[in-house]
Scaffold this motif. Structure first.
Motif, PDB file in Angstrom:
ATOM      1  N   ALA A   1     -24.658  44.651  18.100  1.00  0.00           N
ATOM      2  CA  ALA A   1     -25.103  43.361  17.568  1.00  0.00           C
ATOM      3  C   ALA A   1     -23.939  42.519  17.069  1.00  0.00           C
ATOM      4  O   ALA A   1     -22.999  43.028  16.445  1.00  0.00           O
ATOM      5  CB  ALA A   1     -26.114  43.574  16.453  1.00  0.00           C
ATOM      6  N   ARG A   2     -24.022  41.226  17.331  1.00  0.00           N
ATOM      7  CA  ARG A   2     -23.016  40.258  16.848  1.00  0.00           C
ATOM      8  C   ARG A   2     -23.625  39.331  15.807  1.00  0.00           C
ATOM      9  O   ARG A   2     -23.259  38.165  15.702  1.00  0.00           O
ATOM     10  CB  ARG A   2     -22.467  39.452  18.024  1.00  0.00           C
ATOM     11  N   HIS A   3     -24.533  39.868  15.062  1.00  0.00           N
ATOM     12  CA  HIS A   3     -25.216  39.099  14.019  1.00  0.00           C
ATOM     13  C   HIS A   3     -25.726  40.078  12.974  1.00  0.00           C
ATOM     14  O   HIS A   3     -25.796  41.294  13.232  1.00  0.00           O
ATOM     15  CB  HIS A   3     -26.384  38.302  14.624  1.00  0.00           C
TER      16      HIS A   3
ATOM     17  N   LYS B   1     -27.658  28.388  14.741  1.00  0.00           N
ATOM     18  CA  LYS B   1     -26.438  29.080  14.326  1.00  0.00           C
ATOM     19  C   LYS B   1     -26.141  30.298  15.194  1.00  0.00           C
ATOM     20  O   LYS B   1     -24.982  30.570  15.522  1.00  0.00           O
ATOM     21  CB  LYS B   1     -26.543  29.504  12.854  1.00  0.00           C
ATOM     22  N   TYR B   2     -27.183  31.031  15.574  1.00  0.00           N
ATOM     23  CA  TYR B   2     -26.959  32.330  16.217  1.00  0.00           C
ATOM     24  C   TYR B   2     -27.364  32.396  17.693  1.00  0.00           C
ATOM     25  O   TYR B   2     -27.273  33.468  18.295  1.00  0.00           O
ATOM     26  CB  TYR B   2     -27.736  33.414  15.449  1.00  0.00           C
ATOM     27  N   LYS B   3     -27.769  31.284  18.304  1.00  0.00           N
ATOM     28  CA  LYS B   3     -28.335  31.377  19.649  1.00  0.00           C
ATOM     29  C   LYS B   3     -27.351  31.909  20.688  1.00  0.00           C
ATOM     30  O   LYS B   3     -27.771  32.457  21.707  1.00  0.00           O
ATOM     31  CB  LYS B   3     -28.886  30.019  20.085  1.00  0.00           C
ATOM     32  N   LEU B   4     -26.066  31.793  20.443  1.00  0.00           N
ATOM     33  CA  LEU B   4     -25.081  32.330  21.379  1.00  0.00           C
ATOM     34  C   LEU B   4     -24.761  33.799  21.104  1.00  0.00           C
ATOM     35  O   LEU B   4     -24.058  34.444  21.890  1.00  0.00           O
ATOM     36  CB  LEU B   4     -23.791  31.500  21.323  1.00  0.00           C
TER      37      LEU B   4
ATOM     38  N   ILE C   1     -33.206  37.472   9.209  1.00  0.00           N
ATOM     39  CA  ILE C   1     -33.953  37.050   8.025  1.00  0.00           C
ATOM     40  C   ILE C   1     -34.119  38.210   7.038  1.00  0.00           C
ATOM     41  O   ILE C   1     -33.858  38.070   5.834  1.00  0.00           O
ATOM     42  CB  ILE C   1     -35.328  36.487   8.429  1.00  0.00           C
ATOM     43  N   PHE C   2     -34.497  39.382   7.540  1.00  0.00           N
ATOM     44  CA  PHE C   2     -34.748  40.495   6.623  1.00  0.00           C
ATOM     45  C   PHE C   2     -33.461  41.220   6.218  1.00  0.00           C
ATOM     46  O   PHE C   2     -33.476  41.992   5.253  1.00  0.00           O
ATOM     47  CB  PHE C   2     -35.771  41.451   7.231  1.00  0.00           C
ATOM     48  N   HIS C   3     -32.379  40.966   6.914  1.00  0.00           N
ATOM     49  CA  HIS C   3     -31.078  41.436   6.421  1.00  0.00           C
ATOM     50  C   HIS C   3     -30.771  40.781   5.085  1.00  0.00           C
ATOM     51  O   HIS C   3     -30.256  41.430   4.159  1.00  0.00           O
ATOM     52  CB  HIS C   3     -29.983  41.103   7.431  1.00  0.00           C
TER      53      HIS C   3
END
Length: 458
Positions: A285-287, A333-336, A349-351
């Motif tokens: 994961a990159r997020h 912000k994170y679509k890429l 969100i839950f992070h």
């Protein structure tokens, strides 16, 4: 039978002493037993029981050999007449009798329900409120179907209806060209089956300014689940499932997990992986993501009232944002950086709001990852699989024949047939041919709970 203390003389001396002490401590209590605090009443009732109540009306444990000293009958295991455990040669002793006369031996007649007046009255209090509410409660189930998902969705609904004993309200979000097909198929089911559920078909709906971007995120229409709290504003709580879900246990059983939420929790999901060494989020994961291995959103239980009211912490601004305010900025912000679309957004969100998530065990969302590299869902090994999630198209290819066997068994089953012979026997025979795969070797976990569900419904 015992509406109040003054009309309830058939109590044991121990109970009367307890009540006398209770009244001296708890001032302000009304003399009527029906208004006793349910928690205190429940605690006292449990002293007469032979085990511990795990979940009211759901799971019970106890010593079968202990008997009631008052009547010589085995003790209650649940509220009301349904909670009595009869001896085989014993007639129904649940008579409608008001116990309001004096008995110097402090015993109930043998044909009257209850260990004693106090126990019976407290059970009645719960039966009239908590238990009745639980029994009458409808489970609300939602699914989103786009593209060639009609048949798969119908099989999911079929599994939900087959094993549930409480009413269902099903919300189907589908593309316009699928609406008539869904209605025709569901209306064709037998009338006895149709009485178990209601359904409503909704159009796919996104915010107008970003509709095309949301619709193409990950899979067609998959992100619709993010907007269910904003569309179904009149619905308090909801169970969302993917189309490739099969219920092996009644829907009301997972619905009951809502009662286990803390005041801060507003959604429940299962971990994406149990074994970090094969986890996706912790390796690729990159997020941000939830916990150690992330969460899977294929089965998502929501208290949508809380979700609509919540202000969410985030990494985009110091201000907290409501649900409708956070979704689009998060995508921008994170679509890429996201691979699994809306599931990744939920992980982000839950992070940042871990206190808001209830994590249920993997047996409620059992996927090929739990067995294809060897069995790694320990809860399923102990209790069986509750919900089967055939992601990666395994119901329709030969990669995981054990998953496909369950899908096809439910697909071929005809309403009204004997569940044990028409469904279970044929399924077990099919699963025997899959033991050359890892998931096939764990296929006994698929039928372990399914057998209990089938027997219960029969």
């Amino acid at each position: 039978m015992c509406p109040s203390i003054e009309y309830c003389p058939k109590m044991s001396p121990q109970v009367l002493l307890y009540l006398d002490h209770t009244y001296s401590v708890w001032t302000g209590w009304d003399r009527r037993l029906s208004t006793l605090n349910s928690r205190l009443a429940g605690k006292l009732v449990s002293t007469f029981e032979d085990g511990e109540v795990k979940e009211w009306g759901v799971s019970w444990q106890g010593n079968r050999h202990r008997s009631s000293h008052d009547t010589g009958h085995l003790l209650r295991k649940g509220p009301g007449p349904s909670g009595l455990r009869y001896r085989k040669d014993e007639p129904d002793r649940c008579k409608s009798l008001s116990v309001s006369y004096w008995n110097p031996y402090w015993r109930l007649p043998a044909d009257v329900c209850g260990v004693n007046c106090f126990v019976e009255s407290s059970f009645r209090e719960r039966s009239g409120s908590e238990v009745k509410k639980l029994n009458d409660e409808t489970s609300h189930l939602a699914v989103v179907a786009c593209g060639p998902r009609l048949e798969e969705t119908l099989i999911m609904v079929k599994s939900a209806v087959l094993f549930s004993k409480k009413p269902l309200h099903i919300y189907i979000f589908a593309e316009d060209d699928l609406h008539d097909s869904f209605k025709t198929a569901l209306d064709s089911w037998p009338a006895t089956v149709r009485t178990k559920f209601k359904f409503k078909i909704h159009a796919i709906t996104y915010p107008e300014e970003n509709a095309s971007e949301w619709k193409k995120l990950f899979k067609p229409c998959a992100s619709q689940r993010l907007f269910l709290p904003l569309i179904l504003k009149e619905v308090d709580s909801l169970l969302y499932v993917d189309t490739d879900i099969l219920f092996l246990r009644p829907v009301e059983d997972i619905w009951a997990l809502l009662s286990q939420f803390t005041p801060d929790q507003l959604a429940a999901m299962a971990p994406e992986h149990e074994e970090p060494r094969i986890g996706w989020y912790n390796r690729f994961a990159r997020h941000p993501y939830y916990g150690i291995t992330g969460i899977n959103s294929g089965v998502m239980l929501m208290n949508m009232t809380r979700l609509r009211e919540k202000f969410f912490k985030n990494d985009m601004t110091t201000a907290v944002l409501k649900w409708e305010e956070i979704l689009m900025p998060l995508l921008q912000k994170y679509k890429l950086n996201i691979t699994w679309g809306d599931q990744d957004l939920l992980n982000i969100i839950f992070h940042h709001n871990p206190e808001s998530l209830y994590v249920f065990p993997c047996q409620w969302n059992y996927r090929p990852d739990h067995c294809m590299y060897g069995s790694n869902c320990h809860q399923a090994e102990e209790e069986g699989v509750f919900i089967l999630h055939g992601n990666r198209g395994v119901y329709h290819n030969d990669k995981q024949p054990a998953f496909r066997a369950v899908y096809e068994a439910i697909q071929k089953y005809n309403f009204g047939e004997d569940l044990e012979t028409a469904l279970l026997d044929s399924l077990e025979a099919s699963l025997q041919t899959t033991t050359d795969t890892y998931c096939g070797r764990s296929s006994h976990l698929f039928t372990k709970r399914l057998k209990q569900s089938a027997i219960s419904v029969q």
